[in-house]
Design a protein around this motif. Structure first.
Motif, PDB file in Angstrom:
ATOM      1  N   ALA A   1       0.841  -1.193   0.000  1.00 32.13           N
ATOM      2  CA  ALA A   1       0.000   0.000   0.000  1.00 32.13           C
ATOM      3  C   ALA A   1       0.878   1.246   0.000  1.00 32.13           C
ATOM      4  O   ALA A   1       2.013   1.225   0.472  1.00 32.13           O
ATOM      5  N   VAL A   2       0.320   2.310  -0.525  1.00 25.39           N
ATOM      6  CA  VAL A   2       0.958   3.617  -0.481  1.00 25.39           C
ATOM      7  C   VAL A   2      -0.120   4.628  -0.102  1.00 25.39           C
ATOM      8  O   VAL A   2      -1.269   4.519  -0.541  1.00 25.39           O
ATOM      9  N   GLU A   3       0.247   5.585   0.763  1.00 26.54           N
ATOM     10  CA  GLU A   3      -0.736   6.561   1.242  1.00 26.54           C
ATOM     11  C   GLU A   3      -0.037   7.867   1.605  1.00 26.54           C
ATOM     12  O   GLU A   3       1.021   7.850   2.235  1.00 26.54           O
ATOM     13  N   ILE A   4      -0.649   8.969   1.219  1.00 26.44           N
ATOM     14  CA  ILE A   4      -0.142  10.280   1.602  1.00 26.44           C
ATOM     15  C   ILE A   4      -0.583  10.547   3.040  1.00 26.44           C
ATOM     16  O   ILE A   4      -1.768  10.420   3.369  1.00 26.44           O
ATOM     17  N   THR A   5       0.366  10.907   3.894  1.00 26.07           N
ATOM     18  CA  THR A   5       0.068  11.270   5.277  1.00 26.07           C
ATOM     19  C   THR A   5       0.510  12.710   5.486  1.00 26.07           C
ATOM     20  O   THR A   5       1.085  13.325   4.583  1.00 26.07           O
ATOM     21  N   GLY A   6       0.293  13.239   6.643  1.00 26.63           N
ATOM     22  CA  GLY A   6       0.701  14.607   6.942  1.00 26.63           C
ATOM     23  C   GLY A   6       2.202  14.796   6.986  1.00 26.63           C
ATOM     24  O   GLY A   6       2.712  15.900   6.823  1.00 26.63           O
TER      25      GLY A   6
ATOM     26  N   SER B   1       3.500   7.166   3.143  1.00 23.14           N
ATOM     27  CA  SER B   1       3.683   5.882   3.794  1.00 23.14           C
ATOM     28  C   SER B   1       3.659   4.796   2.727  1.00 23.14           C
ATOM     29  O   SER B   1       2.726   4.716   1.927  1.00 23.14           O
ATOM     30  N   PHE B   2       4.690   3.959   2.728  1.00 21.27           N
ATOM     31  CA  PHE B   2       4.751   2.807   1.825  1.00 21.27           C
ATOM     32  C   PHE B   2       4.880   1.556   2.679  1.00 21.27           C
ATOM     33  O   PHE B   2       5.774   1.456   3.509  1.00 21.27           O
ATOM     34  N   ARG B   3       3.942   0.637   2.487  1.00 18.71           N
ATOM     35  CA  ARG B   3       3.977  -0.644   3.202  1.00 18.71           C
ATOM     36  C   ARG B   3       4.021  -1.761   2.183  1.00 18.71           C
ATOM     37  O   ARG B   3       3.276  -1.749   1.197  1.00 18.71           O
ATOM     38  N   CYS B   4       4.898  -2.711   2.441  1.00 16.66           N
ATOM     39  CA  CYS B   4       5.006  -3.888   1.582  1.00 16.66           C
ATOM     40  C   CYS B   4       5.231  -5.081   2.495  1.00 16.66           C
ATOM     41  O   CYS B   4       6.243  -5.126   3.209  1.00 16.66           O
ATOM     42  N   GLY B   5       4.270  -6.001   2.493  1.00 17.34           N
ATOM     43  CA  GLY B   5       4.348  -7.097   3.455  1.00 17.34           C
ATOM     44  C   GLY B   5       4.242  -6.536   4.855  1.00 17.34           C
ATOM     45  O   GLY B   5       3.309  -5.816   5.185  1.00 17.34           O
TER      46      GLY B   5
ATOM     47  N   ILE C   1       8.236   8.073   3.529  1.00 15.00           N
ATOM     48  CA  ILE C   1       9.083   8.648   2.490  1.00 15.00           C
ATOM     49  C   ILE C   1       8.795  10.130   2.365  1.00 15.00           C
ATOM     50  O   ILE C   1       7.651  10.543   2.175  1.00 15.00           O
ATOM     51  N   GLU C   2       9.844  10.932   2.463  1.00 19.39           N
ATOM     52  CA  GLU C   2       9.721  12.380   2.294  1.00 19.39           C
ATOM     53  C   GLU C   2      10.387  12.851   1.012  1.00 19.39           C
ATOM     54  O   GLU C   2      10.085  13.924   0.514  1.00 19.39           O
ATOM     55  N   GLN C   3      11.323  12.038   0.507  1.00 14.44           N
ATOM     56  CA  GLN C   3      12.020  12.337  -0.749  1.00 14.44           C
ATOM     57  C   GLN C   3      12.189  11.029  -1.514  1.00 14.44           C
ATOM     58  O   GLN C   3      12.395   9.980  -0.915  1.00 14.44           O
ATOM     59  N   LEU C   4      12.110  11.115  -2.836  1.00 20.67           N
ATOM     60  CA  LEU C   4      12.219   9.924  -3.650  1.00 20.67           C
ATOM     61  C   LEU C   4      13.133  10.194  -4.838  1.00 20.67           C
ATOM     62  O   LEU C   4      12.875  11.094  -5.630  1.00 20.67           O
ATOM     63  N   ASP C   5      14.208   9.419  -4.929  1.00 22.07           N
ATOM     64  CA  ASP C   5      15.079   9.499  -6.093  1.00 22.07           C
ATOM     65  C   ASP C   5      15.070   8.141  -6.793  1.00 22.07           C
ATOM     66  O   ASP C   5      14.393   7.204  -6.354  1.00 22.07           O
TER      67      ASP C   5
END
Length: 103
Positions: A56-61, A65-69, A75-79
């Motif tokens: 799952a992936v969800e935008i939080t404040g 949030s990324f959950r796998c298993g 995550i605040e930054q993604l490269d």
């Protein structure tokens, strides 16, 4: 590097969506949350399962949030390097699901 939470969410959701073709379905599919589940019935000596969470992936404040298993990350930054790790994690978790016959 992506820092916009919506852009991070959309990038990760795009990585999750191909798994719907591999017998996963979603319960939530909105502009802020997306998840995938296996609906395959599974029985063992100790339990009977009708669905199993995959990712799952969800935008939080505070970020995305990324959950796998059973693993969860904020995550605040993604490269590209971090995204590759997420894709590797999805692939490894899918492999486990296949080996356990959960999908």
């Amino acid at each position: 590097m992506k820092t916009d939470f919506i852009e991070i969410f959309q990038t990760i959701r795009a990585a999750l969506q191909p798994y719907t073709a591999l017998d996963f379905s979603n319960r939530i599919n909105s502009d802020e949350a997306y998840d995938l589940w296996s609906d395959k019935n599974f029985k063992s000596e100790s339990e009977s399962v009708t669905e199993r969470f995959f990712a799952a992936v969800e935008i939080t404040g505070k970020g995305v949030s990324f959950r796998c298993g059973t693993d969860e990350q904020l995550i605040e930054q993604l490269d590209t390097t971090y995204m590759a790790k997420i894709e590797d994690q999805l692939s490894a978790t899918y492999k486990t699901f296949k080996e356990e016959e959960w999908v």
